[in-house]
Write a protein that holds these residues in place. Sequence first.
Motif, PDB file in Angstrom:
ATOM      1  N   TYR A 133       0.806  -1.223   0.000  1.00  0.00           N
ATOM      2  CA  TYR A 133       0.000   0.000   0.000  1.00  0.00           C
ATOM      3  C   TYR A 133       0.840   1.274   0.000  1.00  0.00           C
ATOM      4  N   ASP A 134       2.089   1.182   0.509  1.00  0.00           N
ATOM      5  CA  ASP A 134       2.912   2.382   0.659  1.00  0.00           C
ATOM      6  C   ASP A 134       3.887   2.594  -0.495  1.00  0.00           C
ATOM      7  N   GLY A 135       3.767   1.775  -1.548  1.00  0.00           N
ATOM      8  CA  GLY A 135       4.596   1.985  -2.727  1.00  0.00           C
ATOM      9  C   GLY A 135       5.903   1.232  -2.745  1.00  0.00           C
ATOM     10  N   GLY A 136       6.052   0.245  -1.856  1.00  0.00           N
ATOM     11  CA  GLY A 136       7.234  -0.605  -1.850  1.00  0.00           C
ATOM     12  C   GLY A 136       6.856  -2.037  -2.182  1.00  0.00           C
ATOM     13  N   LEU A 137       7.724  -2.964  -1.864  1.00  0.00           N
ATOM     14  CA  LEU A 137       7.459  -4.382  -2.052  1.00  0.00           C
ATOM     15  C   LEU A 137       7.651  -5.098  -0.727  1.00  0.00           C
ATOM     16  N   GLY A 138       6.821  -6.103  -0.488  1.00  0.00           N
ATOM     17  CA  GLY A 138       6.894  -6.859   0.753  1.00  0.00           C
ATOM     18  C   GLY A 138       6.598  -8.319   0.506  1.00  0.00           C
ATOM     19  N   MET A 139       6.252  -9.027   1.551  1.00  0.00           N
ATOM     20  CA  MET A 139       5.958 -10.454   1.436  1.00  0.00           C
ATOM     21  C   MET A 139       4.558 -10.724   0.909  1.00  0.00           C
ATOM     22  N   GLY A 140       3.780  -9.675   0.726  1.00  0.00           N
ATOM     23  CA  GLY A 140       2.438  -9.807   0.194  1.00  0.00           C
ATOM     24  C   GLY A 140       1.764  -8.451   0.175  1.00  0.00           C
ATOM     25  N   GLY A 141       0.651  -8.365  -0.549  1.00  0.00           N
ATOM     26  CA  GLY A 141      -0.008  -7.093  -0.720  1.00  0.00           C
ATOM     27  C   GLY A 141      -0.525  -6.463   0.554  1.00  0.00           C
ATOM     28  N   MET A 142      -0.789  -7.250   1.576  1.00  0.00           N
ATOM     29  CA  MET A 142      -1.325  -6.717   2.829  1.00  0.00           C
ATOM     30  C   MET A 142      -0.227  -6.326   3.811  1.00  0.00           C
ATOM     31  N   SER A 143       1.020  -6.496   3.430  1.00  0.00           N
ATOM     32  CA  SER A 143       2.122  -6.144   4.320  1.00  0.00           C
ATOM     33  C   SER A 143       2.656  -4.760   3.966  1.00  0.00           C
ATOM     34  N   GLU A 144       3.516  -4.218   4.842  1.00  0.00           N
ATOM     35  CA  GLU A 144       4.135  -2.930   4.531  1.00  0.00           C
ATOM     36  C   GLU A 144       5.395  -3.158   3.709  1.00  0.00           C
ATOM     37  N   GLY A 145       5.815  -2.129   2.984  1.00  0.00           N
ATOM     38  CA  GLY A 145       7.021  -2.234   2.193  1.00  0.00           C
ATOM     39  C   GLY A 145       8.239  -2.478   3.068  1.00  0.00           C
ATOM     40  N   HIS A 146       9.192  -3.217   2.548  1.00  0.00           N
ATOM     41  CA  HIS A 146      10.385  -3.596   3.311  1.00  0.00           C
ATOM     42  C   HIS A 146      11.600  -3.416   2.406  1.00  0.00           C
ATOM     43  N   GLY A 147      12.664  -2.804   2.933  1.00  0.00           N
ATOM     44  CA  GLY A 147      13.834  -2.505   2.127  1.00  0.00           C
ATOM     45  C   GLY A 147      14.467  -3.721   1.485  1.00  0.00           C
ATOM     46  N   ASN A 157      16.717   3.116   6.754  1.00  0.00           N
ATOM     47  CA  ASN A 157      16.007   2.061   7.471  1.00  0.00           C
ATOM     48  C   ASN A 157      15.241   1.206   6.468  1.00  0.00           C
ATOM     49  N   GLY A 158      14.721   0.079   6.942  1.00  0.00           N
ATOM     50  CA  GLY A 158      14.027  -0.836   6.043  1.00  0.00           C
ATOM     51  C   GLY A 158      12.534  -0.746   6.099  1.00  0.00           C
ATOM     52  N   ARG A 159      12.012  -0.160   7.187  1.00  0.00           N
ATOM     53  CA  ARG A 159      10.574   0.013   7.341  1.00  0.00           C
ATOM     54  C   ARG A 159      10.297   1.348   8.007  1.00  0.00           C
ATOM     55  N   ILE A 160       9.070   1.799   7.918  1.00  0.00           N
ATOM     56  CA  ILE A 160       8.676   3.085   8.480  1.00  0.00           C
ATOM     57  C   ILE A 160       8.911   3.102   9.986  1.00  0.00           C
ATOM     58  N   ASN A 161       9.446   4.224  10.469  1.00  0.00           N
ATOM     59  CA  ASN A 161       9.645   4.480  11.898  1.00  0.00           C
ATOM     60  C   ASN A 161      10.681   3.568  12.558  1.00  0.00           C
TER      61      ASN A 161
END
Length: 393
Positions: free
Chosen positions: A215-229, A281-285
């Motif tokens: 949702y935040d414009g990155g890529l993660g382990m799935g669409g419902m996750s947050e982006g991860h560096g 960092n790899g994730r927000i905050n």
Amino acid sequence: MNDLAVDRHAAYFRYCLNVLPSPYVAVDATRLAMVFFSIAGLDLLGCLPNVDPEIELGKTLSARSKVSEKTAQAWIEWIYSTCMIPGGAMFRASPSIGAESNSNQFRYDVGHIAGTYFALSTLLILRDDLSRIDRKAMLSWLRACQREDGSFASGVFNWKTDKQEQFGERDLRFGYCAAAIRWMIGGDRLVTQEAVEDINVESAITYVVQECWTYDGGLGMGGMSEGHGGFTYCGVGLVKLLDGDLERCFGREKLQQLIRWSVAHQVAEPGEDGASIAGFNGRINKDPDTCYAFWVGGTLDMLGKEWLEKTSLGRWTAYLVETTQNQDIGGFGKTADSMPDVMHSYLGLAALALRAASYADCLKQLDGSLCIAADGREHAEKLRRSWDEQRSR
């Protein structure tokens, strides 16, 4: 650069190749990863015998930091003799998980997709010709690791039988490893020249672009996750290695979001002199972390070097050199108050090597998509061309 403790880093990596501290027992099942990080670190520093004598790199190193041809060859033999599965189609991730062919545990002595990536990358760094590998069988094994949705398992039980059983979670890192392996063995050429069945490239890219988009414009382990560096790097790397045209695969809008997401993960904190330094960092905050200087920096490098230049380069290199580099024993820690470890030590150097011009006297240039020195990729390109020539004869 006199702010980089090159001899101490070289000594640290040499030490890690001989003996590791007791906490590493917990990750012994991935010993090839530790070997890769150590040898690749020595390579970036110019310690290996593959350094071009015409360039200045490595001339600031002491003699004890240099690696001999004999030692480099011994490392090659160790990889083949302890980690290659008989047949040459794959590698286990550690010699500690091997089993005798007459053992009840033999069915579990199978290739691992990450172990195979680390083995091939290290062999290329050491300038092996990969002649002991069955490239066709390796591509066939990669195809067996791919799931119907385009993702990749970490390996397969009962390969070459009608009772194949994939194991491992849906992890974007395995997809990246598969894409890198396919490129390193010239799988794209094998498909056109040898009538070998390829992995499903389209579904692998679709899985990244559609299923791993967050949702935040990155890529993660799935669409419902947050982006991860780290996962963003792996997803972009997969597309880069399988297709090469990031804009065509992601589309212009998503590509711009990826750039914005990556740049936004540079975070500032006060330096020793009161000036602001900024790591990634790899994730927000989250706090800045040495490894994300590479994961995010490497992503920006693949998206276009001009975007890497738009980050505060001096501030994030200052974060690494002044904050997480250990000047006493060498290596880099995860954060300012962490002891160095072999993964963060390599990725810290890899991040600095993205700035080739600034560290040209003590670090090789890095290839961002393969996470190895650029001359290692050049060696792979030579092998790919030689395989083409052999086929045309």
